[in-house]
Write an enzyme that holds these catalytic residues in place. Structure first.
Site, PDB file in Angstrom:
ATOM      1  N   ASP A 149     -43.738 -16.401  -8.395  1.00  0.00           N
ATOM      2  CA  ASP A 149     -42.789 -16.703  -9.460  1.00  0.00           C
ATOM      3  C   ASP A 149     -43.093 -16.036 -10.789  1.00  0.00           C
ATOM      4  O   ASP A 149     -42.234 -15.971 -11.663  1.00  0.00           O
ATOM      5  CB  ASP A 149     -42.882 -18.216  -9.737  1.00  0.00           C
ATOM      6  CG  ASP A 149     -41.775 -18.963  -9.056  1.00  0.00           C
ATOM      7  OD1 ASP A 149     -40.827 -18.312  -8.606  1.00  0.00           O
ATOM      8  OD2 ASP A 149     -41.877 -20.194  -8.974  1.00  0.00           O
TER       9      ASP A 149
HETATM   10  C1  GLC Z   1     -45.203 -22.566  -7.190  1.00  0.00           C
HETATM   11  C2  GLC Z   1     -43.728 -22.582  -6.863  1.00  0.00           C
HETATM   12  C3  GLC Z   1     -43.417 -21.683  -5.697  1.00  0.00           C
HETATM   13  C4  GLC Z   1     -43.995 -20.309  -5.909  1.00  0.00           C
HETATM   14  C5  GLC Z   1     -45.486 -20.400  -6.209  1.00  0.00           C
HETATM   15  C6  GLC Z   1     -46.100 -19.061  -6.523  1.00  0.00           C
HETATM   16  O1  GLC Z   1     -45.906 -23.192  -6.185  1.00  0.00           O
HETATM   17  O2  GLC Z   1     -43.290 -23.872  -6.541  1.00  0.00           O
HETATM   18  O3  GLC Z   1     -42.026 -21.596  -5.510  1.00  0.00           O
HETATM   19  O4  GLC Z   1     -43.753 -19.544  -4.755  1.00  0.00           O
HETATM   20  O5  GLC Z   1     -45.679 -21.242  -7.320  1.00  0.00           O
HETATM   21  O6  GLC Z   1     -45.657 -18.527  -7.728  1.00  0.00           O
END
Ligand code: GLC
Length: 824
Positions: A516
Site C-alpha cells: 500500500d
Molecule cells: C496492510 C493492508 C494491506 C496491505 C498491507 C501491505 O496490511 O491492510 O491491504 O496489503 O498493509 O501494505
C-alpha cells in the site's frame, strides 16, 4: 503451549511493580486458552467475541468495543484505544465490600479501573470468550464474557464466592458506557451527539431492570438494552450520576459508590451509561451468580425472547457449551499431529481461530484499525486473501463474502478498494486522496480469482460460476447496474490487467499493489502485479479446464507465457528480481538503487506463480536468505528509506526498519515459506515458520510486546533500534497465508478439482506426521511416513489399503478414509 522451555508461569500479582522477571502468561492447550497471569501487559492485549453481525473486542482489562453489523455506523460501546490501559474503556465491573472499619472498598476483577491488587489473578483468553478469575479480600470472583452463537447479546457471567471464613456483604456493579452509533461523530461532535442520546430504565414487576438506550433518530428501529438475570437493587443511566461529585473522582473511585447506592437516574442527553447494582449477603463458602446482557434489537419487545432466555442461567451455561461445540466442529475441519508441539498448537487452535477473526473483521475493527468513519471497511484485497484461510472450514460463509466482494468490482474489471457492510457502499481507499496518482489499485481484482478458484476446488460447486452478480457503479442505483456471471467477473479481472500494461509489458502499478505504501507516479509498473496476474491465470486455466472451455484455456496460457517472458526478460537483476519500474522506466528493488535494493515479494511471487525458472528461483530465495532474513522474521525490503521521498510516497514516512520500510512485515513471510517449499527446501521453510511464530515469542514478551496467541502485522526490523517489537495484532493477512503455508505447502494437503493433492515439504528430521482433513463430506486421515528423511517427494500413496497412482486422492464416497503416504 508447547514452546520448548515453557515453564508454567507463577501467578503474578496484578498491578505493577511486583512482576519483574516473571512471565506474562502461558498456553493451556487442553482448554484452548492463553492464560494471562499479569494484568500489566506491555501494550493492550485483546480477544474477539461474537462476529461482525454482533460482537467486537474485549481487552484483558475488561474494556469492550461492541458493534452490530458495522463498527463505524452501528457502534454500541465507547472505547478510546489511545487512552492508557489503566483507564476505563467502555465497560467494567465494580465489586464493593466493606473493610474492618465499615468503609466501602471498591475492587475490580479486571484490575482496571480501581487498580486492585489481588492475591491471585488470571485472565483466560479463550475461543471467542475471555474469563477472569480473581482471588483476594476474602472473595473469589469469576467473570466470563462471550456472545452466544447467532445472537445479538453480549453476556457477562459473574460469580462471587465468599472464601473469607466469615459472612460478607458483597455488591456487584457492572457498567457499560455507550457510544453514538456513528462512532466517529462520537469523537468529533460534542454538540449534536449528546443532544440525541437517551437512556431510560424500566423496572419490571419481577424487579428486573431493563435499561434502554438509543439515539433519538433510531428510537423506532434500533435500541440498545442492558438487563440481568436478577432484579437490580438500584441502577444508573447517566454517567454524571454514576461517578458523582461532577465526575471529578473519576472511574478509579466513583464518588457515588462510596456514598451509597445508585440513584436510579435517567439520561436525557449526554454521557450514556447502563449500570445496575446487585446486592448479596454471603455466608462463608457461599457464592452468588448474576449474568448481564447487553444487546441491540428493533425495540424492547423484540428483545424480550432473548432477554428471557438468558435470564435463565441454565441457558447461559448452554450457550457457553454451544460456543465450545461450534469451535470443536470448526477446528475439526483440519487437525494435525507432527513432531513439533508448538506447530501443532498453532495449526490446530490459534491460527485457524485468527483466520476466523480476519474473515469476520477484515481490517475494520481492531486496537489498530479503529473502525471510525470511512477509513477502512471491508478491504477488497484483504478479505479476498482472508477467505483463503477459512475455505476448508466454512466455504459457504466464504462464498457469501465473495459475492459481496464481486458486487463492488467495476464494469471495467478492476475493483473498489473497500466497502461498508451495512450499506454496501464502496470507495477507492487512500487513492481517493492523492491528486496526481492513479485512482485504482493494481492488485485488488486479481486476488478474487484465487479466492473463487479455492472455493470451487474445495466444494466442487461449479454452478457458482453461473451466478449473476452486479458490477459496481457509483452513480447507478443497484437495480440499474450491469450484471454478469461470476465467470464473467473473473474474465474481466484478467482482461483489465492484460490491457493495463506499461512500457515493459508489465502490469501498471495503479495507486499501489499489495504494498500500500509505494505510490509511484502514473505509468509505473509492478512486477508483483505481473506475478499475481500469472498466478490468477494459472487458477483460471484450472477453472476453464474443469468446465471444458478450451478456447479460454489457450488464451490464458498465451497470456501466461507472455507475462512470464516479459518478467524474465526485463526484471532479472543478476541475483534477484527487481520489484517496480517507475514512470520513467527506472528499476526499484534493484542492486542499482541506494535504498530499497531488494524486496521480498519480488522474489516470492515469481516462484509462487511459476514464472521463475528453477535456477533463478533458488538464486532469488538465497538472496532473500542472505539480505532480508533476521532471527525475528524476513524483512519486506532492504535498506529502508531514511527520510521522506515524495516520489515513492508512504513507505518513506516510516523510519528505516518500520512497517513496509524495511520492517518485518509478517504477511510477506509465508510467501517466502511457500516459495521455499516449491523449490523443495523444507528445512528453510520451517525455520521461517518458527521465526515468526508468536507463541515462540511468549518467552520474550518484553521485546515483542504483542499478544503471543496471534500473529501481529509487523515486527520492527534490524535497522530499527527496537528490533523485535511487534505491533498491529489480529487483523493481518499473515494469518491466512501462514495457515496456507503450514497446511497446504509444508504439510502439503491441498484441495484440487480432482481431489486432495498430497505433496509435503517438511524438515528432514520429521519421520512421521498425521493430518485429518475434512473434504467434500468425508474425513481423510492422512499418515505420512518419511523413512529416508527427505524434505519433499511422495513415493507411494495408499487409500483405504489400495495403491494409488499419483498423489491426488480422488473424491470418495463414504465418511472416512485412511490415506498412507510414504515420502522418499
Ligand atoms: C496492510 C493492508 C494491506 C496491505 C498491507 C501491505 O496490511 O491492510 O491491504 O496489503 O498493509 O501494505
Amino acid at each position: 503451549m508447547a514452546v520448548k522451555k515453557q515453564v508454567k508461569a507463577k501467578t503474578a500479582k496484578a498491578g505493577t511493580g511486583k512482576t519483574e522477571g516473571r512471565k506474562y502468561g502461558y498456553f493451556d492447550d487442553a482448554n484452548r486458552e492463553y492464560v494471562l497471569c499479569n494484568s500489566a501487559t506491555p501494550i493492550k492485549w485483546c480477544n474477539y467475541v461474537g462476529t461482525l453481525n454482533f460482537g467486537g473486542i474485549v481487552d484483558t482489562t475488561g474494556g469492550t468495543v461492541l458493534c452490530k453489523g458495522d463498527p463505524a455506523l452501528n457502534r454500541i460501546t465507547k472505547y478510546i484505544s489511545q487512552m492508557p490501559n489503566s483507564d476505563f474503556k467502555g465497560s467494567t465491573i465494580y465489586i464493593r465490600i466493606k473493610d474492618e472499619k465499615g468503609f466501602y472498598k471498591l475492587l475490580s476483577p479486571f484490575v482496571v479501573p480501581t487498580c486492585t491488587i489481588w492475591d491471585n489473578w488470571e485472565c483466560r483468553i479463550g475461543l471467542s470468550y475471555t474469563k477472569w478469575i480473581a482471588e483476594g479480600y476474602g472473595l473469589r470472583v469469576k467473570v466470563t464474557v462471550f456472545v452466544p452463537t447467532n445472537s445479538s447479546t453480549l453476556i457477562q457471567d459473574i460469580s462471587v464466592e465468599n472464601i473469607s471464613g466469615k459472612s460478607m456483604e458483597v455488591d456487584v456493579i457492572p457498567v457499560y458506557e455507550f457510544s453514538h452509533f456513528d462512532a466517529l461523530k462520537q469523537l468529533t461532535n460534542a454538540d449534536w451527539v449528546p443532544q440525541t442520546m437517551t437512556v431510560e430504565a424500566h423496572r419490571e414487576r419481577s424487579g428486573h431492570v431493563i435499561q434502554e438506550q438509543y439515539a433519538f433518530m433510531k428510537k423506532k428501529y434500533a435500541v440498545n438494552y442492558f438487563t440481568a438475570s436478577m432484579p437490580a437493587q438500584s441502577f444508573e443511566c447517566d454517567r454524571k450520576a454514576f461517578l458523582g461529585f461532577n465526575e471529578i473522582t473519576g472511574w478509579i473511585s466513583p464518588y457515588t459508590l462510596y456514598k451509597g447506592d445508585l440513584t436510579n437516574s435517567t439520561a436525557l442527553r449526554g454521557d450514556n451509561i447502563a449500570s445496575q447494582m446487585f446486592k448479596f449477603k454471603l455466608a462463608n463458602k457461599k457464592s452468588a451468580r448474576v449474568a448481564t446482557q447487553l444487546g441491540q434489537e428493533k425495540n424492547i419487545a423484540a428483545a424480550m425472547p432473548a432477554i428471557k432466555k438468558y435470564r435463565d442461567l441454565k441457558n447461559v451455561d448452554k450457550a457457553f457449551a454451544d460456543l465450545a461445540a461450534f469451535w470443536d466442529n470448526y477446528l475439526a475441519a483440519l487437525q494435525v499431529k507432527t513432531p513439533d508441539a508448538s506447530f501443532n498448537s498453532m495449526v490446530n487452535i490459534h491460527n485457524p481461530r485468527q483466520c476466523h477473526t480476519t474473515k469476520n473483521w477484515s481490517r475494520y475493527l481492531s486496537l489498530y484499525q479503529l473502525g471510525f468513519g470511512s477509513d477502512r471497511g471491508i478491504g477488497y484485497r484483504d478479505s479476498s486473501q482472508d477467505l483463503l484461510g477459512v475455505m476448508s472450514h466454512m466455504p459457504e460463509e466464504a462464498r457469501l463474502l465473495v459475492e459481496n466482494l464481486l458486487s463492488v468490482q467495476k464494469e471495467e474489471g478492476n475493483a473498489m478498494h473497500q466497502y461498508f457492510p451495512s450499506t454496501m457502499e464502496a470507495n477507492e481507499g487512500d487513492s481517493r486522496e492523492e491528486e496526481d496518482r492513479p485512482k485504482y489499485y493494481g492488485d485488488d481484482h486479481l486476488w478474487i480469482v484465487l479466492t473463487v478458484a479455492s472455493y470451487l476446488k474445495e466444494t466442487g460447486n461449479m454452478k457458482f460460476l453461473d451466478k449473476q452478480i452486479p458490477f459496481y457503479h457509483k452513480k447507478k442505483e443497484l437495480k440499474a447496474r450491469e450484471k454478469g456471471s461470476v465467470l464473467e467477473h473473473l474474465k474481466r479481472s484478467l482482461a483489465f490487467t492484460w490491457k493495463d500494461r506499461g512500457k515493459h509489458g508489465i502490469p501498471h502499478l495503479g495507486f499501489a499493489d499489495w504494498n500500500d505504501t509505494v505510490n509511484l507516479p502514473t505509468g509505473s509498473e509492478s512486477l508483483f502485479n505481473a506475478s499475481l496476474f500469472a498466478k490468477a491465470l494459472l487458477e483460471m486455466i484450472d477453472i476453464c479446464e474443469a468446465i471444458g472451455d478450451k478456447k479460454l484455456v489457450q488464451q490464458y496460457k498465451n497470456w501466461y507465457a507472455e507475462i512470464g517472458n516479459r518478467v524474465n526478460k526485463t526484471a532479472w537483476d543478476g541475483k534477484w528480481y527487481i520489484r517496480w519500474f517507475d514512470e520513467k522506466g527506472k528499476a526499484l528493488g534493484s542492486n542499482k538503487n541506494k535504498v530499497n535494493k531488494i524486496d521480498s515479494l519480488g522474489q516470492s511471487w515469481p516462484v509462487i506463480s511459476g514464472i521463475a525458472p528453477p535456477e533463478r528461483a533458488k538464486t532469488a530465495l538465497n538472496s532473500v536468505n542472505k539480505l532480508l532474513n533476521t532471527k525475528n522474521g524476513i524483512k519486506l525490503s532492504w535498506p529502508g528509506y531514511n527520510g521522506f521521498d515524495p516520489h515513492v510516497g508512504g513507505v518513506s514516512t516510516y523510519p528505516p526498519g518500520a512497517k513496509e520500510n524495511g520492517g518485518i512485515f509478517l504477511h510477506a513471510n509465508p510467501w517466502i515459506m511457500i516459495a521455499e517449499t516449491i523449490v523443495g527446501n523444507g528445512n528453510r521453510a520451517f525455520q521461517y515458520y518458527n521465526q515468526i511464530n508468536p507463541a515462540a515469542k511468549n518467552e520474550n514478551i518484553d521485546e515483542f510486546e504483542s499478544e503471543p496467541y496471534c500473529y501481529p502485522q509487523n515486527i520492527l526490523g534490524n535497522e530499527h533500534k527496537q528490533f523485535g517489537l511487534g505491533r498491529n495484532a489480529w487483523l493481518s493477512g499473515t494469518s491466512s497465508w501462514t495457515y496456507q503455508a503450514a497446511t497446504q505447502y509444508i504439510l502439503g494437503v491441498k484441495a484440487t478439482f480432482k481431489g486432495l493433492s498430497i505433496n509435503p515439504c517438511v524438515p528432514k528430521a520429521w519421520k512421521e506426521f498425521y493430518i485429518a482433513r475434512k473434504f467434500r463430506g468425508a474425513l481423510y486421515e492422512i499418515i505420512v511416513k518419511n523413512p529416508k528423511g527427505v524434505s519433499k517427494g511422495v513415493k507411494s500413496v495408499k487409500v483405504d489399503g489400495r495403491e494409488l497412482v499419483g498423489n491426488v486422492v480422488p473424491v470418495l464416497a463414504g465418511k472416512r478414509h485412511v490415506v498412507e503416504v510414504v515420502m522418499g
